[in-house]
Design an enzyme around this catalytic site. Structure first.
Site, PDB file in Angstrom:
ATOM      1  CG  ASP A 139      42.812  47.559  42.665  1.00 60.67           C
ATOM      2  OD1 ASP A 139      41.883  46.799  42.336  1.00 60.67           O
ATOM      3  OD2 ASP A 139      43.133  48.560  42.004  1.00 60.67           O
ATOM      4  CB  SER A 160      49.344  37.942  42.574  1.00 56.02           C
ATOM      5  OG  SER A 160      50.309  38.257  43.544  1.00 56.02           O
ATOM      6  CG  ASN A 185      45.230  36.506  52.387  1.00 54.42           C
ATOM      7  OD1 ASN A 185      45.182  35.867  51.333  1.00 54.42           O
ATOM      8  ND2 ASN A 185      46.316  37.177  52.779  1.00 54.42           N
ATOM      9  CE1 TYR A 187      39.893  37.358  48.800  1.00 55.94           C
ATOM     10  CE2 TYR A 187      41.648  38.265  50.140  1.00 55.94           C
ATOM     11  CZ  TYR A 187      40.341  38.299  49.694  1.00 55.94           C
ATOM     12  OH  TYR A 187      39.496  39.258  50.163  1.00 55.94           O
ATOM     13  N   GLY A 188      44.457  32.638  47.553  1.00 52.16           N
ATOM     14  CA  GLY A 188      44.958  31.692  46.560  1.00 52.16           C
ATOM     15  C   GLY A 188      45.023  32.251  45.150  1.00 52.16           C
ATOM     16  CG  PHE A 189      48.207  33.769  43.294  1.00 53.18           C
ATOM     17  CD1 PHE A 189      48.474  34.753  44.239  1.00 53.18           C
ATOM     18  CD2 PHE A 189      49.292  33.122  42.708  1.00 53.18           C
ATOM     19  CE1 PHE A 189      49.770  35.086  44.579  1.00 53.18           C
ATOM     20  CE2 PHE A 189      50.604  33.444  43.041  1.00 53.18           C
ATOM     21  CZ  PHE A 189      50.836  34.437  43.992  1.00 53.18           C
ATOM     22  CG  ASN A 247      53.767  37.063  45.173  1.00 52.87           C
ATOM     23  OD1 ASN A 247      54.472  36.478  45.982  1.00 52.87           O
ATOM     24  ND2 ASN A 247      52.530  37.431  45.444  1.00 52.87           N
ATOM     25  CB  SER A 250      51.535  33.875  47.714  1.00 51.26           C
ATOM     26  OG  SER A 250      50.286  33.489  48.236  1.00 51.26           O
ATOM     27  N   PRO A 251      51.976  32.175  50.574  1.00 46.33           N
ATOM     28  CG  PRO A 251      51.070  32.495  52.715  1.00 46.33           C
ATOM     29  CD  PRO A 251      51.551  33.242  51.499  1.00 46.33           C
ATOM     30  CG  ASN A 252      47.341  31.849  50.920  1.00 38.74           C
ATOM     31  OD1 ASN A 252      47.316  31.166  51.927  1.00 38.74           O
ATOM     32  ND2 ASN A 252      47.301  33.175  50.953  1.00 38.74           N
ATOM     33  CB  THR A 253      50.112  29.451  45.040  1.00 41.30           C
ATOM     34  OG1 THR A 253      49.136  30.476  44.825  1.00 41.30           O
ATOM     35  CG2 THR A 253      50.273  28.643  43.764  1.00 41.30           C
ATOM     36  CE  LYS A 290      54.614  41.043  49.040  1.00 39.78           C
ATOM     37  NZ  LYS A 290      53.263  41.620  48.813  1.00 39.78           N
ATOM     38  CG  ASN A 321      53.694  37.480  50.418  1.00 42.94           C
ATOM     39  OD1 ASN A 321      52.586  37.640  50.920  1.00 42.94           O
ATOM     40  ND2 ASN A 321      53.869  37.232  49.128  1.00 42.94           N
ATOM     41  CB  THR A 322      51.111  36.894  54.610  1.00 47.76           C
ATOM     42  OG1 THR A 322      51.026  35.887  53.577  1.00 47.76           O
ATOM     43  CG2 THR A 322      50.307  38.112  54.175  1.00 47.76           C
ATOM     44  N   GLY A 343      49.686  42.092  59.375  1.00 45.40           N
ATOM     45  CA  GLY A 343      49.294  43.009  60.433  1.00 45.40           C
ATOM     46  C   GLY A 343      50.386  43.198  61.470  1.00 45.40           C
TER      47      GLY A 343
END
Length: 437
Positions: A139, A160, A185, A187-189, A247, A250-253, A290, A321-322, A343
């Site tokens: 969410d 986030s 994923n 997503y990139g925040f 956070n 995250s590996p996406n930022t 995190k 985190n992932t 997962g």
């Protein structure tokens, strides 16, 4: 001689025939349902034949719809596992995600399960009705908080959330790894931003204010001052949330994980905690950090040193985190997609990290365990490793709402089987065994 005017005179046979017809007509009028009436009948029309068929189809469809709605509302596990979730998986992952959030926003699912007393949990200064929460990332914009609580989650973490709205990376950015029960994923925040989400969560607090709400804070991708972004988040949400999460894993930022290094982390946390202390006492909330699962033991020990220092003494840690690692055991064709892997493949790695952090902090800092939890046994192992509470994400995506109740029921059975009266009694009891495995 005058010609006689001709007049038709019926014959005797014609008179008899006419009399017979009159008798039949009279008989039919007085006995319209006579089963022995063999007089010619008009053929039934096509519409009169189809009407009963249509009625039958309508009744069948209504019955199927009623059954499906009841199963959805009550969270029937067999219905979700065999019918609903296979249908959901036909949609692209992000589309299915949006539909799930929309359904929960409407509060359409209410299983009605009552949490037993053994699951009542103390986390920092909060009392949770159960230790199973939904992780940040599901969410993202605070749209389904009340619906998630109705499902039975003991706490909900939103985000986030970034200071300014941003779209995140381009699609596709979510990938299912069916054979591995995993998700990648990137997503990139993607976020609606502080202002919109704050107003939305103010309304949420009025509807379900007693339920525990966490807000996960991130930074904008193009921000020139990452620390300032987190400080803004603390100022904005500290009085609204029950806890906040910094956070930095995250590996996406780009560049975000470098904030986990010792010197940057020290500056970040000291600034964040200084701002919290400046707020009115009634608005001060616990702050957690995190962590990423891809840290070396040396990196983890440095982080532990920072978070245990007086200037940076956070209230808790979320592990983890992932991961950007790809285990050789992965079978899916999507295993090579860029992004964070969550997962079942993450379970062992994240559980080991929980145990290390618990041991190196001497159990003094509460931990929320995340990563690969698909059963009550998985949740229990995280608790034995040192987690005071746990969070689901990927299992919820694959199995839907019934997974929440199943995890709680199995966890209750395991706690009672080992003689524990509460979750707190089991925290960290298997740390040495897990570290040796």
């Amino acid at each position: 001689m005058n010609a006689r005017k001709w007049k038709y005179q019926p014959t005797r046979s014609a008179l008899r025939k006419n009399k017979l017809v009159q008798n039949q007509t009279s008989s039919k009028a007085s006995h319209p349902n006579d089963p022995f009436d063999y007089s010619p009948q008009p053929a039934q029309s096509h519409c009169s034949i189809m009407n009963p068929v249509r009625s039958l189809l309508k009744v069948t469809a209504l019955g199927a719809a009623t059954f499906s709605i009841t199963c959805l509302y009550k969270g029937n596990e067999r219905f979700y596992e065999n019918i609903f979730m296979p249908i959901v998986r036909l949609a692209p992952p992000e589309t299915a995600h949006h539909l799930a959030v929309f359904g929960l926003k409407l509060g359409l699912i209410r299983p009605g399960y009552q949490d037993p007393g053994v699951l009542r949990t103390q986390l920092m200064n909060m009392v949770l009705r159960n230790p199973v929460g939904i992780a940040a990332g599901f969410d993202k914009h605070g749209e389904a908080v009340c619906g998630l609580h109705l499902l039975g989650f003991g706490f909900v973490e939103v985000g986030s959330v970034t200071p300014q709205p941003q779209p995140g990376h381009s699609r596709p950015r979510v990938f299912r790894l069916y054979e591995d029960e995993a998700i990648v994923n990137r997503y990139g925040f993607n976020s609606d931003g502080h202002k919109v989400i704050y107003e939305r969560l103010k309304e949420v607090r009025q509807k379900c204010g007693e339920d525990v709400l966490g807000i996960n804070l991130g930074k904008n991708k193009l921000s020139k001052d990452a620390i300032r972004d987190y400080v803004k988040g603390v100022k904005r949400f500290c009085g609204l949330a029950d806890y906040l999460v910094i956070n930095i894993s995250s590996p996406n930022t780009p560049g975000l994980r470098t904030m986990q290094n010792k010197s940057t982390l020290f500056v970040l946390l000291s600034e964040v905690l200084k701002v919290r202390s400046s707020l009115p006492l009634a608005e001060q909330r616990p702050i957690m950090v995190k962590l990423a699962p891809d840290l070396s033991d040396e990196d983890i020990q440095e982080i532990v040193t920072v978070v245990c220092s007086k200037a940076c003494a956070v209230d808790g840690l979320i592990v983890s985190n992932t991961t950007i690692e790809r285990p050789s055991s992965l079978k899916s064709i999507n295993a090579g997609q860029l992004g964070g892997l969550s997962g079942q493949p993450l379970f062992q790695r994240s559980t080991q990290l929980v145990a290390k952090v618990y041991k190196w902090t001497e159990g003094k800092i509460p931990i929320i365990g995340v990563g690969g939890i698909f059963s009550g046994r998985d949740a229990y192992n995280k608790i034995l490793a040192g987690a005071s509470a746990v969070q689901l994400y990927t299992a919820f995506i694959y199995h839907g709402p019934p997974i929440v109740i199943r995890v709680k029921q199995e966890l209750e059975e395991l706690l009672k089987a080992d003689g524990y009266d509460s979750v707190q009694q089991a925290v960290g009891k298997g740390v040495d065994q897990i570290l040796q495995s």
